[in-house]
Scaffold this motif. Sequence first.
Motif, PDB file in Angstrom:
ATOM      1  N   PRO A   1       9.113  -3.581  25.317  1.00  0.00           N
ATOM      2  CA  PRO A   1      10.164  -4.381  24.665  1.00  0.00           C
ATOM      3  C   PRO A   1      10.573  -5.849  25.478  1.00  0.00           C
ATOM      4  O   PRO A   1      10.549  -6.856  24.786  1.00  0.00           O
TER       5      PRO A   1
ATOM      6  N   TRP B   1      11.067  -8.250  18.992  1.00  0.00           N
ATOM      7  CA  TRP B   1       9.713  -8.869  19.253  1.00  0.00           C
ATOM      8  C   TRP B   1       9.596  -9.841  17.770  1.00  0.00           C
ATOM      9  O   TRP B   1       9.139 -10.991  17.848  1.00  0.00           O
TER      10      TRP B   1
ATOM     11  N   ALA C   1       8.220  -9.117  24.917  1.00  0.00           N
ATOM     12  CA  ALA C   1       8.576 -10.072  23.817  1.00  0.00           C
ATOM     13  C   ALA C   1       8.979 -11.387  24.154  1.00  0.00           C
ATOM     14  O   ALA C   1       8.574 -12.522  23.679  1.00  0.00           O
TER      15      ALA C   1
ATOM     16  N   TYR D   1      13.851  -2.279  19.148  1.00  0.00           N
ATOM     17  CA  TYR D   1      12.695  -3.191  19.829  1.00  0.00           C
ATOM     18  C   TYR D   1      11.987  -4.135  19.187  1.00  0.00           C
ATOM     19  O   TYR D   1      11.458  -5.226  19.243  1.00  0.00           O
TER      20      TYR D   1
END
Length: 169
Positions: free
Chosen positions: A137, A61, A140, A57
Motif C-alpha cells: 500500500p 493506489w 503507491a 488500499y
Amino acid sequence: MKINVNVLDKILDKISSIVKYFLGFLLAVMLISALFTVFTRYFLGKSFAWSEELIRYLIIWISFLGAAVGYKEEGLVFFDMIVNAVNGKKRRNLLLLNNTITLVFMGFIFVNSIQTIMMPSVAKQISIGLQISMVIPFLAVPLGIGLMIIFGINHYRVILNKYKEGVYN
C-alpha cells in the motif's frame, strides 16, 4: 545522445495509457469488493476485514496513479484565473515557476516516501486483513509521485513549445 521529441511523447503517452488501464482494473476490483462486502454484510450477516482493507488500499493506489495521469494531461486544479489573466512571457514564466515549485514539492514527498517504506516498522509489518506486506500500500506514493516527477520534467518542454507556438498570446 539526443532523444527524438516524438519518441519521448509516445513513450509518455504509452505509460499514461498503461496506467489508465491499470486504474480501470483497480476500479473494477474495488467495485467487486465493495459489492461483495455489502452483500455479505447485509444478506449473510458476516463482515470480512480483508475486503474493507482492500478497498482502502485501492483508494490510495487509484488516488496517486490517477493524480499522475491527471498531472500529465494538465487536468489537475491550478490557478487558472491567475494564469488566464496574463499572456506572453508572464504566462510562460508563471507556468514555469509553478512547475518548478510543484517538482520541488513532489521531490520532497518522493524522497520521504522512499525513506518511509524502508523503515522497519513499515517494511516488516503485515496487514491484518489481507496478510500482505505494508510496503504494497505504501508503494503507491513513490510510484505515483515518481510518475508525476517524470511528467513534470516533460512539462517544461511542453510549456516552452506552447510559448514558441504562440499559444500563450
